[in-house]
Write a protein that holds these residues in place. Structure first.
Motif, PDB file in Angstrom:
ATOM      1  N   ILE A  14     -18.662  -4.455 -52.904  1.00 58.54           N
ATOM      2  CA  ILE A  14     -17.398  -4.021 -53.507  1.00 58.54           C
ATOM      3  C   ILE A  14     -16.247  -4.203 -52.518  1.00 58.54           C
ATOM      4  O   ILE A  14     -15.157  -4.655 -52.892  1.00 58.54           O
ATOM      5  CB  ILE A  14     -17.518  -2.562 -53.978  1.00 58.54           C
ATOM      6  CG1 ILE A  14     -18.445  -2.495 -55.176  1.00 58.54           C
ATOM      7  CG2 ILE A  14     -16.170  -1.999 -54.337  1.00 58.54           C
ATOM      8  CD1 ILE A  14     -18.783  -1.119 -55.591  1.00 58.54           C
ATOM      9  N   ALA A  17     -15.351  -7.793 -52.408  1.00 60.88           N
ATOM     10  CA  ALA A  17     -14.611  -8.189 -53.609  1.00 60.88           C
ATOM     11  C   ALA A  17     -13.169  -7.703 -53.538  1.00 60.88           C
ATOM     12  O   ALA A  17     -12.230  -8.433 -53.877  1.00 60.88           O
ATOM     13  CB  ALA A  17     -15.305  -7.626 -54.843  1.00 60.88           C
ATOM     14  N   LEU A  18     -12.976  -6.462 -53.051  1.00 58.31           N
ATOM     15  CA  LEU A  18     -11.606  -5.958 -52.926  1.00 58.31           C
ATOM     16  C   LEU A  18     -10.829  -6.738 -51.874  1.00 58.31           C
ATOM     17  O   LEU A  18      -9.616  -6.933 -52.016  1.00 58.31           O
ATOM     18  CB  LEU A  18     -11.626  -4.476 -52.572  1.00 58.31           C
ATOM     19  CG  LEU A  18     -12.025  -3.569 -53.726  1.00 58.31           C
ATOM     20  CD1 LEU A  18     -12.098  -2.138 -53.261  1.00 58.31           C
ATOM     21  CD2 LEU A  18     -11.029  -3.691 -54.852  1.00 58.31           C
ATOM     22  N   LEU A  21      -9.422  -9.657 -53.441  1.00 57.47           N
ATOM     23  CA  LEU A  21      -8.267  -9.309 -54.273  1.00 57.47           C
ATOM     24  C   LEU A  21      -7.015  -9.145 -53.420  1.00 57.47           C
ATOM     25  O   LEU A  21      -5.928  -9.545 -53.836  1.00 57.47           O
ATOM     26  CB  LEU A  21      -8.578  -8.015 -55.041  1.00 57.47           C
ATOM     27  CG  LEU A  21      -7.510  -7.508 -55.967  1.00 57.47           C
ATOM     28  CD1 LEU A  21      -7.202  -8.561 -56.999  1.00 57.47           C
ATOM     29  CD2 LEU A  21      -7.975  -6.265 -56.658  1.00 57.47           C
ATOM     30  N   PHE A  22      -7.156  -8.574 -52.206  1.00 46.83           N
ATOM     31  CA  PHE A  22      -5.956  -8.253 -51.433  1.00 46.83           C
ATOM     32  C   PHE A  22      -5.583  -9.314 -50.412  1.00 46.83           C
ATOM     33  O   PHE A  22      -4.477  -9.270 -49.889  1.00 46.83           O
ATOM     34  CB  PHE A  22      -6.138  -6.916 -50.713  1.00 46.83           C
ATOM     35  CG  PHE A  22      -6.119  -5.761 -51.656  1.00 46.83           C
ATOM     36  CD1 PHE A  22      -4.988  -5.479 -52.385  1.00 46.83           C
ATOM     37  CD2 PHE A  22      -7.234  -4.981 -51.834  1.00 46.83           C
ATOM     38  CE1 PHE A  22      -4.969  -4.430 -53.269  1.00 46.83           C
ATOM     39  CE2 PHE A  22      -7.225  -3.930 -52.718  1.00 46.83           C
ATOM     40  CZ  PHE A  22      -6.095  -3.661 -53.430  1.00 46.83           C
ATOM     41  N   ARG A  96       2.733  -9.970 -61.785  1.00 50.13           N
ATOM     42  CA  ARG A  96       1.358 -10.369 -62.037  1.00 50.13           C
ATOM     43  C   ARG A  96       0.398  -9.427 -61.317  1.00 50.13           C
ATOM     44  O   ARG A  96      -0.649  -9.072 -61.828  1.00 50.13           O
ATOM     45  CB  ARG A  96       1.169 -11.797 -61.554  1.00 50.13           C
ATOM     46  CG  ARG A  96      -0.162 -12.356 -61.913  1.00 50.13           C
ATOM     47  CD  ARG A  96      -0.230 -13.720 -61.358  1.00 50.13           C
ATOM     48  NE  ARG A  96       0.465 -14.651 -62.193  1.00 50.13           N
ATOM     49  CZ  ARG A  96      -0.071 -15.800 -62.562  1.00 50.13           C
ATOM     50  NH1 ARG A  96      -1.269 -16.096 -62.194  1.00 50.13           N
ATOM     51  NH2 ARG A  96       0.594 -16.617 -63.304  1.00 50.13           N
ATOM     52  N   ARG A  97       0.798  -8.999 -60.102  1.00 51.62           N
ATOM     53  CA  ARG A  97      -0.049  -8.061 -59.371  1.00 51.62           C
ATOM     54  C   ARG A  97      -0.155  -6.744 -60.130  1.00 51.62           C
ATOM     55  O   ARG A  97      -1.245  -6.169 -60.243  1.00 51.62           O
ATOM     56  CB  ARG A  97       0.548  -7.840 -57.990  1.00 51.62           C
ATOM     57  CG  ARG A  97      -0.112  -6.758 -57.217  1.00 51.62           C
ATOM     58  CD  ARG A  97       0.130  -6.929 -55.741  1.00 51.62           C
ATOM     59  NE  ARG A  97      -0.803  -7.889 -55.206  1.00 51.62           N
ATOM     60  CZ  ARG A  97      -1.000  -8.087 -53.903  1.00 51.62           C
ATOM     61  NH1 ARG A  97      -0.306  -7.403 -53.045  1.00 51.62           N
ATOM     62  NH2 ARG A  97      -1.868  -8.968 -53.493  1.00 51.62           N
ATOM     63  N   GLY A 100      -2.441  -7.274 -63.004  1.00 51.87           N
ATOM     64  CA  GLY A 100      -3.823  -7.380 -62.553  1.00 51.87           C
ATOM     65  C   GLY A 100      -4.421  -6.027 -62.241  1.00 51.87           C
ATOM     66  O   GLY A 100      -5.531  -5.708 -62.681  1.00 51.87           O
ATOM     67  N   PHE A 101      -3.655  -5.194 -61.503  1.00 57.97           N
ATOM     68  CA  PHE A 101      -4.176  -3.869 -61.185  1.00 57.97           C
ATOM     69  C   PHE A 101      -4.349  -3.029 -62.431  1.00 57.97           C
ATOM     70  O   PHE A 101      -5.353  -2.325 -62.595  1.00 57.97           O
ATOM     71  CB  PHE A 101      -3.247  -3.150 -60.207  1.00 57.97           C
ATOM     72  CG  PHE A 101      -3.373  -3.664 -58.826  1.00 57.97           C
ATOM     73  CD1 PHE A 101      -4.613  -4.020 -58.333  1.00 57.97           C
ATOM     74  CD2 PHE A 101      -2.269  -3.825 -58.028  1.00 57.97           C
ATOM     75  CE1 PHE A 101      -4.744  -4.517 -57.067  1.00 57.97           C
ATOM     76  CE2 PHE A 101      -2.385  -4.314 -56.756  1.00 57.97           C
ATOM     77  CZ  PHE A 101      -3.627  -4.660 -56.272  1.00 57.97           C
ATOM     78  N   ILE A 103      -4.868  -3.969 -65.529  1.00 63.26           N
ATOM     79  CA  ILE A 103      -6.006  -4.397 -66.349  1.00 63.26           C
ATOM     80  C   ILE A 103      -7.321  -4.090 -65.647  1.00 63.26           C
ATOM     81  O   ILE A 103      -8.288  -3.645 -66.276  1.00 63.26           O
ATOM     82  CB  ILE A 103      -5.858  -5.890 -66.688  1.00 63.26           C
ATOM     83  CG1 ILE A 103      -4.689  -6.081 -67.645  1.00 63.26           C
ATOM     84  CG2 ILE A 103      -7.111  -6.434 -67.316  1.00 63.26           C
ATOM     85  CD1 ILE A 103      -4.386  -7.495 -67.967  1.00 63.26           C
ATOM     86  N   GLY A 104      -7.355  -4.282 -64.316  1.00 67.61           N
ATOM     87  CA  GLY A 104      -8.588  -3.991 -63.587  1.00 67.61           C
ATOM     88  C   GLY A 104      -8.977  -2.537 -63.656  1.00 67.61           C
ATOM     89  O   GLY A 104     -10.120  -2.192 -63.985  1.00 67.61           O
ATOM     90  N   ILE A 107     -10.016  -1.567 -67.161  1.00 73.58           N
ATOM     91  CA  ILE A 107     -11.343  -1.996 -67.612  1.00 73.58           C
ATOM     92  C   ILE A 107     -12.436  -1.239 -66.879  1.00 73.58           C
ATOM     93  O   ILE A 107     -13.508  -0.971 -67.452  1.00 73.58           O
ATOM     94  CB  ILE A 107     -11.482  -3.523 -67.481  1.00 73.58           C
ATOM     95  CG1 ILE A 107     -12.407  -4.007 -68.580  1.00 73.58           C
ATOM     96  CG2 ILE A 107     -12.039  -3.947 -66.174  1.00 73.58           C
ATOM     97  CD1 ILE A 107     -12.338  -5.474 -68.783  1.00 73.58           C
ATOM     98  N   VAL A 108     -12.168  -0.817 -65.625  1.00 76.21           N
ATOM     99  CA  VAL A 108     -13.143   0.056 -64.962  1.00 76.21           C
ATOM    100  C   VAL A 108     -13.279   1.368 -65.716  1.00 76.21           C
ATOM    101  O   VAL A 108     -14.390   1.858 -65.959  1.00 76.21           O
ATOM    102  CB  VAL A 108     -12.740   0.310 -63.497  1.00 76.21           C
ATOM    103  CG1 VAL A 108     -13.472   1.504 -62.955  1.00 76.21           C
ATOM    104  CG2 VAL A 108     -13.075  -0.873 -62.649  1.00 76.21           C
ATOM    105  N   LEU A 111     -15.146   0.761 -69.035  1.00 76.86           N
ATOM    106  CA  LEU A 111     -16.579   0.491 -68.830  1.00 76.86           C
ATOM    107  C   LEU A 111     -17.310   1.753 -68.360  1.00 76.86           C
ATOM    108  O   LEU A 111     -18.435   2.012 -68.802  1.00 76.86           O
ATOM    109  CB  LEU A 111     -16.754  -0.634 -67.813  1.00 76.86           C
ATOM    110  CG  LEU A 111     -16.452  -2.032 -68.320  1.00 76.86           C
ATOM    111  CD1 LEU A 111     -16.595  -3.025 -67.214  1.00 76.86           C
ATOM    112  CD2 LEU A 111     -17.384  -2.394 -69.442  1.00 76.86           C
ATOM    113  N   ALA A 112     -16.670   2.547 -67.475  1.00 80.70           N
ATOM    114  CA  ALA A 112     -17.325   3.772 -67.005  1.00 80.70           C
ATOM    115  C   ALA A 112     -17.516   4.757 -68.151  1.00 80.70           C
ATOM    116  O   ALA A 112     -18.566   5.398 -68.274  1.00 80.70           O
ATOM    117  CB  ALA A 112     -16.496   4.407 -65.888  1.00 80.70           C
TER     118      ALA A 112
END
Lengths: 173, 103
Positions: A14, A17-18, A21-22, A96-97, A100-101, A103-104, A107-108, A111-112
């Motif tokens: 994780i 992956a982060l 992203l950054f 866009r950032r 992105g944040f 939507i991310g 969706i977390v 999904l949780a």
């Protein structure tokens, strides 16, 4: 012990992956993706999928990541090299950032919520102390024979198609 | 049996999937978008493998994950070839600059 390994490798995956992203440098992102793939391969092994863990390392780390690095290197801009920090810069506009944040994180959350409200009732216990290679081989050759052959055709088509697409047919050279 | 329940794997996979989606949205480089897509495919594979733990005599989830890997390999090769063609033609790797359809 197993729990500690699980948390360690999932934290590795994780965090890598982060970092993708950054980070603003694409090469660093590709190397972080390598760490994420290794962490996910370790999670596969912890979930009892030893063959898939090895296949993950061989296919993703050995093949796909090398291809991605070739892609990064071949699309370098040779003209705009003003300073060492210029290479592989990926500029991210602020809207866009934000999207992105948003939507991310959204969706977390979704999904949780779905995962915790779903009441999974498993038919058996999680047993995996034996190797999965024999089962995978037998299943591939019996009940999954057609997808196996189609995958072979797909790989051949992708190989020929990619080689044909990437041909250098620039008449100037 | 095992101390790690399926929820742990599902949560990790959900976080990885959302991170991959955010990467694919925010990056302004074709290869960056591909990195995000690969991350999402891996997260889905993690889900399949985690569910396949409970199916140890048929392993349908692991077989499905294997085919996902094959398709991902084919996809990334073709995508990179297309990226190289686009870069050779438009001299840019920014998807926002390819606004031919808007003109």
């Amino acid at each position: 012990m197993e729990v500690a390994a699980f948390y360690g490798f999932s934290a590795l995956a994780i965090l890598a992956a982060l970092f993708i992203l950054f980070s603003k440098n694409l090469i660093y992102g590709a190397f972080a993706l390598l760490l994420a793939f290794l962490g996910i391969a370790a999670l596969f092994v912890l979930a009892g999928a030893d063959f898939l863990g090895v296949a993950q390392i061989m296919i993703y780390v050995g093949g796909i990541l090398v291809l991605l690095m070739f892609g990064i290197m071949l699309t370098q801009r040779a003209s705009q090299q003003d300073g060492p920090s210029r290479h592989n810069r990926v500029e991210v506009p602020i809207t866009r950032r934000l999207w992105g944040f948003a939507i991310g994180i959204g969706i977390v959350g979704v999904l949780a919520k779905i995962i915790f409200s779903a009441n999974f009732r498993m038919s058996g216990d999680a047993v995996s102390r034996k190797s999965t290679i024999k089962t995978i081989g037998v299943e591939l050759m019996t009940s999954h024979l057609l997808p196996f052959e189609i995958a072979a055709i797909l790989l051949l088509v992708a190989l020929i198609g990619a080689a044909y697409l990437a041909l250098n047919r620039n008449p100037a050279q | 049996m095992s101390a790690i329940s399926i929820y742990h794997y599902l949560i990790v996979a959900a976080i990885l999937f959302a991170t991959g989606l955010a990467v694919a949205i925010t990056k302004r480089h074709f290869v960056g978008i591909l990195l995000g897509i690969e991350l999402m495919l891996n997260a889905v594979n993690l889900n399949l493998v985690a569910f396949s733990r409970y199916d140890s005599d048929r392993l349908s989830g692991q077989l499905f994950a294997l085919f996902v890997m094959v398709v991902a390999a084919a996809e990334v090769t073709v995508a990179l070839a297309i990226v190289l063609r686009v870069y050779g033609h438009f001299k840019t790797v920014d998807p926002d600059k390819l606004d031919e359809l808007k003109r």
